[in-house]
Motif scaffolding. Structure first.
Motif, PDB file in Angstrom:
ATOM      1  N   VAL A  15      33.846  47.785  32.506  1.00 41.77           N
ATOM      2  CA  VAL A  15      33.045  47.804  31.488  1.00 41.77           C
ATOM      3  C   VAL A  15      31.609  47.265  31.769  1.00 41.77           C
ATOM      4  N   PHE A  16      31.488  46.197  32.532  1.00 45.13           N
ATOM      5  CA  PHE A  16      30.365  45.215  32.564  1.00 45.13           C
ATOM      6  C   PHE A  16      29.667  45.710  34.117  1.00 45.13           C
ATOM      7  N   LYS A  17      30.438  46.504  34.918  1.00 46.18           N
ATOM      8  CA  LYS A  17      29.854  47.141  36.259  1.00 46.18           C
ATOM      9  C   LYS A  17      29.762  45.918  37.253  1.00 46.18           C
ATOM     10  N   VAL A  18      30.813  45.137  37.508  1.00 47.65           N
ATOM     11  CA  VAL A  18      30.806  43.937  38.455  1.00 47.65           C
ATOM     12  C   VAL A  18      30.592  44.541  39.955  1.00 47.65           C
ATOM     13  N   SER A  19      30.386  43.836  40.742  1.00 49.06           N
ATOM     14  CA  SER A  19      30.018  44.194  42.302  1.00 49.06           C
ATOM     15  C   SER A  19      31.138  44.567  42.909  1.00 49.06           C
ATOM     16  N   SER A  20      31.043  45.574  44.054  1.00 45.69           N
ATOM     17  CA  SER A  20      32.088  46.347  44.643  1.00 45.69           C
ATOM     18  C   SER A  20      32.954  45.171  45.266  1.00 45.69           C
ATOM     19  N   ASP A  21      32.637  44.017  45.760  1.00 47.54           N
ATOM     20  CA  ASP A  21      33.448  42.940  46.040  1.00 47.54           C
ATOM     21  C   ASP A  21      34.512  42.450  44.934  1.00 47.54           C
ATOM     22  N   MET A  22      33.890  42.248  43.895  1.00 50.31           N
ATOM     23  CA  MET A  22      34.598  41.657  42.760  1.00 50.31           C
ATOM     24  C   MET A  22      35.704  42.876  42.355  1.00 50.31           C
ATOM     25  N   THR A  23      35.051  44.040  42.313  1.00 51.16           N
ATOM     26  CA  THR A  23      36.023  45.332  41.965  1.00 51.16           C
ATOM     27  C   THR A  23      37.288  45.227  43.093  1.00 51.16           C
ATOM     28  N   ALA A  24      36.815  44.899  44.482  1.00 49.87           N
ATOM     29  CA  ALA A  24      38.003  44.950  45.379  1.00 49.87           C
ATOM     30  C   ALA A  24      39.057  43.852  45.168  1.00 49.87           C
ATOM     31  N   ILE A  25      38.447  42.771  44.744  1.00 52.84           N
ATOM     32  CA  ILE A  25      39.379  41.466  44.438  1.00 52.84           C
ATOM     33  C   ILE A  25      40.261  41.779  43.370  1.00 52.84           C
ATOM     34  N   SER A  26      39.905  42.361  42.187  1.00 51.51           N
ATOM     35  CA  SER A  26      40.629  42.695  40.861  1.00 51.51           C
ATOM     36  C   SER A  26      41.617  43.837  41.038  1.00 51.51           C
ATOM     37  N   LEU A  27      41.060  44.752  41.738  1.00 54.42           N
ATOM     38  CA  LEU A  27      41.978  45.811  42.111  1.00 54.42           C
ATOM     39  C   LEU A  27      43.006  45.304  43.205  1.00 54.42           C
ATOM     40  N   THR A  28      42.820  44.725  43.975  1.00 52.95           N
ATOM     41  CA  THR A  28      43.991  44.124  44.797  1.00 52.95           C
ATOM     42  C   THR A  28      44.904  43.164  44.095  1.00 52.95           C
ATOM     43  N   TYR A  29      44.529  42.471  43.064  1.00 47.62           N
ATOM     44  CA  TYR A  29      45.512  41.679  42.486  1.00 47.62           C
ATOM     45  C   TYR A  29      46.120  42.563  41.491  1.00 47.62           C
ATOM     46  N   PHE A  30      45.551  43.815  40.977  1.00 48.38           N
ATOM     47  CA  PHE A  30      46.283  44.443  39.821  1.00 48.38           C
ATOM     48  C   PHE A  30      47.445  45.412  40.793  1.00 48.38           C
ATOM     49  N   LEU A  31      46.948  45.817  41.798  1.00 48.42           N
ATOM     50  CA  LEU A  31      47.778  46.714  42.692  1.00 48.42           C
ATOM     51  C   LEU A  31      49.121  46.139  43.254  1.00 48.42           C
ATOM     52  N   THR A  32      48.635  44.500  43.724  1.00 50.04           N
ATOM     53  CA  THR A  32      49.692  43.792  44.207  1.00 50.04           C
ATOM     54  C   THR A  32      50.636  43.727  43.145  1.00 50.04           C
ATOM     55  N   VAL A  33      50.460  43.099  41.857  1.00 50.36           N
ATOM     56  CA  VAL A  33      51.559  42.953  40.832  1.00 50.36           C
ATOM     57  C   VAL A  33      52.072  44.222  40.487  1.00 50.36           C
ATOM     58  N   VAL A  34      51.612  45.377  40.335  1.00 50.76           N
ATOM     59  CA  VAL A  34      52.267  46.594  40.162  1.00 50.76           C
ATOM     60  C   VAL A  34      53.118  47.006  41.206  1.00 50.76           C
ATOM     61  N   ILE A  35      52.641  46.972  42.409  1.00 50.75           N
ATOM     62  CA  ILE A  35      53.821  47.390  43.460  1.00 50.75           C
ATOM     63  C   ILE A  35      54.925  46.311  43.635  1.00 50.75           C
ATOM     64  N   LEU A  36      54.396  44.909  43.423  1.00 48.42           N
ATOM     65  CA  LEU A  36      55.604  43.971  43.521  1.00 48.42           C
ATOM     66  C   LEU A  36      56.735  44.346  42.320  1.00 48.42           C
ATOM     67  N   THR A  37      56.199  44.686  41.112  1.00 44.50           N
ATOM     68  CA  THR A  37      56.927  44.962  39.813  1.00 44.50           C
ATOM     69  C   THR A  37      57.876  46.111  40.196  1.00 44.50           C
ATOM     70  N   LEU A  38      57.398  47.156  40.951  1.00 41.32           N
ATOM     71  CA  LEU A  38      58.138  48.460  41.181  1.00 41.32           C
ATOM     72  C   LEU A  38      59.162  47.907  42.335  1.00 41.32           C
ATOM     73  N   PHE A  39      58.760  47.111  43.226  1.00 45.44           N
ATOM     74  CA  PHE A  39      59.593  46.830  44.201  1.00 45.44           C
ATOM     75  C   PHE A  39      61.004  45.890  43.735  1.00 45.44           C
ATOM     76  N   ASN A  40      60.479  45.119  42.946  1.00 41.13           N
ATOM     77  CA  ASN A  40      61.617  44.000  42.319  1.00 41.13           C
ATOM     78  C   ASN A  40      62.534  44.601  41.152  1.00 41.13           C
ATOM     79  N   LYS A  41      61.784  45.340  40.542  1.00 37.26           N
ATOM     80  CA  LYS A  41      62.363  45.576  39.057  1.00 37.26           C
ATOM     81  C   LYS A  41      63.063  47.239  38.966  1.00 37.26           C
TER      82      LYS A  41
END
Length: 196
Positions: free
Chosen positions: A95-121
């Motif tokens: 929505v607020f058009k953050v920097s590409s570096d901030m996008t990479a950080i937020s996307l990493t955290y999001f993908l990590t928790v999604v993939i961890l959930t898939l593996f564990n649950k």
């Protein structure tokens, strides 16, 4: 508790996901502040990656009445709160058009928790969320500030691995699956920002 266990416990506490995320965001704020297009990007990042996941623990104390399997239920609360916080940060960034570096950080955290959930649950393959959450800031430290940080980050990673094994929180396999999930998430995120 002997001195080895105390040292392992201290390392474990210092390397919990919110503290590791906070260290990355603070170092970025002071030494690479171009990551944040505006002050509110930094504030919202702290809220989503640090404050909201921490709220899982008091929330679990309120809602978990049955003490049986309490630790597992706390882990479930932490996964849910983390997923909500990380998703909120991803939406905020879009929505607020953050920097590409901030996008990479937020996307990493999001993908990590999604993939961890898939593996564990879903797949029932136990992967260490602690390993995943401590690996991403270390990778981003190296990515943002260069190869000289490989050695100190490698020492930090080894210390966190040792503390997990010493306290019998995870097996070597579980730890490295968690770290591998994070590495995959970082790679996908850095690749993905080219298309966003």
């Amino acid at each position: 508790m002997n001195s080895k266990e105390k040292a392992a416990k201290i390392i474990r506490i210092i390397s919990v996901p919110p503290i590791m995320a906070l260290s990355l965001l603070l170092v970025a704020f002071f030494f690479k502040n171009e990551i944040y297009n505006r002050q509110q990007d930094f504030v919202f990042s702290i809220a989503a990656l640090v404050v909201f996941p921490i709220l899982a623990y008091p929330a679990s104390e309120i809602f978990i009445r049955n003490k049986e399997n309490k630790r597992e239920r706390q882990r479930n609360f932490a996964f849910v709160f983390s997923l909500i916080g990380y998703t909120a940060l991803l939406i905020y960034g879009a929505v607020f058009k953050v920097s590409s570096d901030m996008t990479a950080i937020s996307l990493t955290y999001f993908l990590t928790v999604v993939i961890l959930t898939l593996f564990n649950k879903i797949f029932k393959i136990k992967a260490s969320g602690h390993a995943a959450s401590c690996t991403s800031p270390l990778i981003f430290f190296i990515y943002f500030w260069g190869w000289p940080l490989i050695f100190p980050c490698g020492i930090a990673f080894t210390a966190i691995l040792w503390s997990s094994l010493e306290l019998k929180r995870h097996s070597l396999k579980e730890f490295f699956i968690g770290a591998g999930i994070c590495i995959l998430s970082v790679d996908l995120s850095l690749f993905g920002v080219w298309f966003i």
